[in-house]
Design a protein around this motif. Sequence first.
Motif, PDB file in Angstrom:
ATOM      1  N   LEU A 145      22.513 -66.797  12.969  1.00  0.00           N
ATOM      2  CA  LEU A 145      23.543 -67.912  13.465  1.00  0.00           C
ATOM      3  C   LEU A 145      23.143 -68.931  12.168  1.00  0.00           C
ATOM      4  O   LEU A 145      24.324 -69.879  11.966  1.00  0.00           O
ATOM      5  CB  LEU A 145      23.239 -68.399  14.739  1.00  0.00           C
ATOM      6  N   SER A 146      22.064 -69.295  11.901  1.00  0.00           N
ATOM      7  CA  SER A 146      21.602 -70.567  10.975  1.00  0.00           C
ATOM      8  C   SER A 146      22.303 -70.391   9.531  1.00  0.00           C
ATOM      9  O   SER A 146      22.403 -71.180   8.747  1.00  0.00           O
ATOM     10  CB  SER A 146      20.126 -70.949  10.808  1.00  0.00           C
ATOM     11  N   MET A 147      22.664 -68.980   9.161  1.00  0.00           N
ATOM     12  CA  MET A 147      23.150 -68.714   8.031  1.00  0.00           C
ATOM     13  C   MET A 147      24.593 -69.270   7.909  1.00  0.00           C
ATOM     14  O   MET A 147      25.115 -69.473   6.842  1.00  0.00           O
ATOM     15  CB  MET A 147      23.423 -67.225   7.562  1.00  0.00           C
ATOM     16  N   TRP A 148      25.240 -69.371   8.948  1.00  0.00           N
ATOM     17  CA  TRP A 148      26.777 -69.679   9.249  1.00  0.00           C
ATOM     18  C   TRP A 148      27.043 -71.127   9.723  1.00  0.00           C
ATOM     19  O   TRP A 148      27.943 -71.693   9.110  1.00  0.00           O
ATOM     20  CB  TRP A 148      27.440 -68.730   9.801  1.00  0.00           C
ATOM     21  N   ILE A 149      26.243 -71.594  10.842  1.00  0.00           N
ATOM     22  CA  ILE A 149      26.458 -72.853  11.290  1.00  0.00           C
ATOM     23  C   ILE A 149      25.205 -73.823  10.913  1.00  0.00           C
ATOM     24  O   ILE A 149      24.237 -73.037  10.735  1.00  0.00           O
ATOM     25  CB  ILE A 149      26.820 -72.870  12.791  1.00  0.00           C
ATOM     26  N   SER A 150      25.160 -75.084  11.595  1.00  0.00           N
ATOM     27  CA  SER A 150      24.350 -75.807  10.905  1.00  0.00           C
ATOM     28  C   SER A 150      22.832 -75.218  11.934  1.00  0.00           C
ATOM     29  O   SER A 150      22.976 -74.955  12.754  1.00  0.00           O
ATOM     30  CB  SER A 150      24.595 -77.219  11.304  1.00  0.00           C
ATOM     31  N   ASN A 151      21.684 -75.462  11.127  1.00  0.00           N
ATOM     32  CA  ASN A 151      20.494 -75.124  11.637  1.00  0.00           C
ATOM     33  C   ASN A 151      20.223 -76.132  12.734  1.00  0.00           C
ATOM     34  O   ASN A 151      19.394 -75.796  13.685  1.00  0.00           O
ATOM     35  CB  ASN A 151      19.309 -75.265  10.542  1.00  0.00           C
ATOM     36  N   THR A 152      20.630 -77.382  12.983  1.00  0.00           N
ATOM     37  CA  THR A 152      20.307 -78.256  13.955  1.00  0.00           C
ATOM     38  C   THR A 152      20.985 -77.617  15.148  1.00  0.00           C
ATOM     39  O   THR A 152      20.664 -77.488  16.198  1.00  0.00           O
ATOM     40  CB  THR A 152      21.031 -79.713  13.516  1.00  0.00           C
ATOM     41  N   LEU A 158      31.836 -75.906   7.422  1.00  0.00           N
ATOM     42  CA  LEU A 158      31.321 -76.732   8.808  1.00  0.00           C
ATOM     43  C   LEU A 158      32.412 -76.625   9.862  1.00  0.00           C
ATOM     44  O   LEU A 158      31.945 -76.647  10.971  1.00  0.00           O
ATOM     45  CB  LEU A 158      31.130 -78.071   8.288  1.00  0.00           C
ATOM     46  N   THR A 159      33.728 -76.564   9.406  1.00  0.00           N
ATOM     47  CA  THR A 159      34.736 -76.748  10.269  1.00  0.00           C
ATOM     48  C   THR A 159      34.518 -75.262  11.020  1.00  0.00           C
ATOM     49  O   THR A 159      34.858 -75.308  12.217  1.00  0.00           O
ATOM     50  CB  THR A 159      36.071 -76.979   9.673  1.00  0.00           C
ATOM     51  N   VAL A 160      34.644 -74.220  10.207  1.00  0.00           N
ATOM     52  CA  VAL A 160      34.522 -72.851  10.699  1.00  0.00           C
ATOM     53  C   VAL A 160      33.399 -72.742  11.847  1.00  0.00           C
ATOM     54  O   VAL A 160      33.425 -72.095  12.834  1.00  0.00           O
ATOM     55  CB  VAL A 160      34.630 -71.810   9.846  1.00  0.00           C
ATOM     56  N   ALA A 161      32.207 -73.446  11.571  1.00  0.00           N
ATOM     57  CA  ALA A 161      31.092 -73.328  12.235  1.00  0.00           C
ATOM     58  C   ALA A 161      31.245 -73.926  13.615  1.00  0.00           C
ATOM     59  O   ALA A 161      30.932 -73.728  14.720  1.00  0.00           O
ATOM     60  CB  ALA A 161      29.752 -73.805  11.625  1.00  0.00           C
TER      61      ALA A 161
END
Length: 654
Positions: A188-195, A147-150
Motif C-alpha cells: 500500500l505504501s508503494m501507491w498511497i502515502s506512507n503516513t 496522490l489524488t488516486v491514492a
Amino acid sequence: MSNVAHICWEASVVKGRQDSWTLSPDRARVYLNPVLVFCLKQSHRYKSNGMKWLEFYTRHWKPTWRTLLACVAPVVFLPMIVIHSHPAARCGYVIMVMAIYWVTEALPLPVTALIPVFAFPLLGILSTGDVCIVYMKETNMMFLGGLTVAVAVEHCNLHKRIALKVILLVGQSPRMLMVGFMITTMFLSMWISNTATTAMMVPIVDAILAEMYETQTGEESQPENLQQDMRVSPANQSQMELVPPRDEEAGAGVVKNGRMELELVTKNPENPKQKPDEHKGLTSIPPNESCRILRDMCFLAVAYSANLGGTGSLTGTGPNLVVKAVLASAYTEPSGLNFLTWMMFNVPGMLICVFLAWAWLQILFLGLFRKKRMIAEVSPERKRAVKQLVEAKYKELGNITFQEMEVLLLFFALVLLWLFRAPEFIPGWASWFEETYHVEVDDATPAMLIVFLLFLLPAKLDFWCFWSPSNPVRDEKDKNSCLDWDVVQRKIPWGIVLLLGGGFAMAAGAKESGLSKWLGEQLYIFNGTHIVWIVLSVTLMTALLTEVASNTATASILLPVLNELALNMKVNPLYLMLPATVSCSYAFMLPVATPPNAIVFGAAGMRSSEMVRAGVIMNIICVIVINFMIHVYGPLIFELGTMPSWTNSTSETN
C-alpha cells in the motif's frame, strides 16, 4: 525535524528551601544547546527574584528560538554575498538559509520552499516567471495525480479491504502475522502515502495484538468460557477505530508544518481499562513484558515496511520524483529512468530489505538464538479467535461496492499506463503521439486522465435503467461521483507539493547560477577514489542526514551536486544519484525521522531506546543492500559501466 537541545543536569534541593534549585557547573552536562552560557548567566540575575534558570529557558528561549533563528540565519550568511558578487555565491546564500530552515524547521517546510520566489529575483539569479513555473512542473503534476488516486483508494475503504484480506490469508501465528502486516503495508505504501498507510494499519495491528495478549499472559480461556471468548468481545478490541462507518472520516490527516499528521480517533470500549501512568500510547495495554515486546516488534515492522514501500514506485515518496525532475531539467534526452525501470531496479531491493527487516526483528525480539523464547507460542484456540476477529472486521466493510470496483480498475489502468508509456525494450504507447503530433507525452498525462475519470464516473448505479424503487432517495448535495473535491481538498498534503516545487526551484537556481557546477568541481578530491567507496560514503551520509531533515529537502540539496560530481568523474550520474535517492527513505532510528516512525511511536508509547537500537542496524542493513544492488544489479538495467550519450545533451547545448 527540528534540532532538539538535550539538557541533562543533576540538581539538588537546597536544604530548607524546597522551591529553589542549585545547579553545579561541574555536574551539568549540556549537548547541542548553543545558549547554555547565556542561560547560566541569566539564571544568576533571576535567582534573586526566585526564578530558576530552567524557568528562564522555558519561558523566554523555548517559545522564541525559532523566530530568533529565522532572523539570525540570514545575517550570519550575509558575508557570502558581500564578499563575493558572483551569482553562484548569491544562490549559495539562499540555499544555505533554506537548508538551515529545513533542518531546524524554524519556519514551516512549505513556507521555506517559497523563499526562492522572492529571493532569486531580488538577488538577480532568476526572473520571477522562471522561478514560479518550476513549482508546477510535469513531475509535480504527476505527483499530484498519484496522490489524488491514492485519496480515492482511501475514500472508498479499498485499502482496508486489501489489508484485512491479506492478513486473513497469511496465518495467525506471530511470525506469519508479521509477514501479513509487512507485505500489506509495503504494497500500500508503494501507491498511497506512507503516513495514511501506517495510520490505517495501526488500529488493525492493535486489535489483533489485543487478542494475542491472552496467550502471552497465560490466561487461556477455559472450555466453558471458550465460546464467550471466541466471539471477540469488545473488551479485547482496539481502542482506536478500525473500520469507521462510510459517512465518518476517522483518522483524517491534517497538514501541520508541512507534514501530514494524523488525528487518531479513539473510542471507548464497553469495559475500558484504566491505563497505567507509564503507558502513554493510544493502543491496548500490554499486560506484561512479553506482550510489550510483541507490540514493539509488530509496530516497528509496520513503520519499516511503510518507509521501505515508498522506494518501490516512482511516485512512492518525494525524493523519487526529485531525481526524476533533476535529470529532466539537466538533460534534454531521456536518461533511461522511468516508471518501469525504477520498479525493475528498486522492487527487488525493496523486497530484500523488507525480508531482512522481518528477520532482524525476529532475531531482536523473538529470541531465535536464545534458549528461552521471549514470546510464547499462540494456541490453536487463540489463532481461531484472531482469525474470527479479522473476519468480523472484514465483514463490517460489507460486500465490495461498485465504487470500489471502479477505483480498483482505474488504479490498475493508471499503473499500466505508467509502466508502458516508454518501456524502452518495446515502443510505448506515447511514441504514437510523438510520431503523429510531434508532442511529448509524459507520466503526468495519464495521471490527470485517471483523475478526471474519477470525478466523472458515478459511484452508484442508481439512475436510468439501473434505478430501482428500493433504492434510497439520494441527497441533493450528493454528486454521485467516485471522488469528491471536498475529500481531495481535505486529504491531499498540499504542503508536500510546495516542498517539491521549492526543491525544483532551488535546483534550477543552482544550475542557472553555476553553483552546481562549481560544487562539483570542488569535489575533485574524489577523482582518484574508487566508485565503490564513493557510493558507500554518499549512501551513509544521506541515511544519516535524512534522520534529522526532511527526505525531500535532503534530496533537493544533494542530487544536483551529485549530478555534477558524476560528470566530473566521468561516470553515469545514475550511479550516484539513484542510491542516494533510495537512501533518503532509510530513516529508522528516530521517532521524528519520518511520519510512520512518529505514528507508531506515539500510538504504541514504545521506548525510544527500542526504536534507536533496532533502527541503527536497519540503517546499516539497508545501506549495504542498496550498495550491493547498484553495483551488481544496476549495470544490467542502466548500463552504469559506461558514460551514456544522454549526458552530452545538457540544456545549455540545446
